[in-house]
Scaffold this motif. Sequence first.
Motif: not given
Length: 314
Positions: A180, A216, A288, A290
Motif C-alpha cells: 500500500k 485492500i 478501508d 479488504y
Amino acid sequence: MNTAISAKVIPATALTQDAEIFEYSKAADPISSGATPRIPVRTFSSELYASGTTRMVPLDLSKELKTHYSATGPSVLASFVRIEAGESITTSADATSEFFYVIKGNGHTDTEEGAIEWNEGAIFVLPGMAAVHHADADTAFYMVNDSPLLAYLGVEKSKSRFKPTLYAHAIIMAELERAKNDPNAGKRSRVSVLLANKNFDQTLTITHTLWSMFGIVPPGTRQLPHRHQSVALDFAVEANSGVYTLIGPELNADGSIKDAIRVDWVKGAAFVTPAGYWHEHVNESNADAYVMPIQDAGLHSYLRTLDIQFYLED
C-alpha cells in the motif's frame, strides 16, 4: 499398478452406443449453445454460519453447473465452516488442495503431519488430507478445495504436492501495508499481496491449482476492470456500506462495464465472479475495505490459459 487385460471382443453396438458426431459450428462453442452452463454471479450470506451447531455449509451451485457433485465453480468448491467453542469438526475432501481462512476464532488442526495452531485472520493450506479442527472459541472458516476438478476427471489424489503451510495474519497485513505504501501503488490495478508456495515457482501460487490474493480497496477509490479465465470465489473480509464490485462480460468504450451486475460487499459474505467476466471494485465508503479472492488460477497459469487482461486508462 497391475491391470487385468481381457481378450474378449466388445460388441460393436456397445462400442458405438455413446458415440456422437457434430458439424463443427454446432459444437465448437458449447458455452454459447448452452451445452456447457455459464457460471452464475452468486452471493452467499454470512448468516449461513453466524449461529447454530458445528457444521459445514457447502456453497453449492451443482444444479446450475449441471454436476452430480458439489461445486461452486467448475474446478473449485467453497464452504463455510462453523465450529462451536470446545467442539471439533473433521474434513477429508477428495482433493489435492485445501484452503482455510479463519474468519473468526482460534484453535488448532490435527493432521497426519502434526498440529497447526491458528487464530483469527490466519490462512493455512493442506494438500488434501484428513484433518480434525478443534475450536477454543466460536470459530468460522472460509474453505475452498479443488474436489470438483478431481470428480470431473474421475481421479483420486496419489501424492501430496506440498506440505501443510500457514500464513500468519500479522505477516499478511505487514506485507499488504508495504504494498500500500509503495510509491508505485497508485499505478497498479490492485493494491494487494499474493500468497505463494516455494514448491510452485512456475505459477507463483499458493498451491498448484489454487491462487489466493489478499487486497485492500482504500476509501474513495475505484480499482479498474480486469478479467481472467479463472473463476473467483471472493470473500469480503471487511467492508462498510458503499463498497461493491461491478461484473459483466463486456466493456463500454470508456472502460465502464456494460450492463454491469452490482454485488455489494457485506463483511463475512462470499460471492462468485465468473471466469472471463470483467470486474472492478469500488469503495464509496469512508473506510478501508479488504477482499480475499480464491481462484483456480494455479491450474490455469500452468496450462497457460489464464489470459489475464487489464483495462488501462489513457
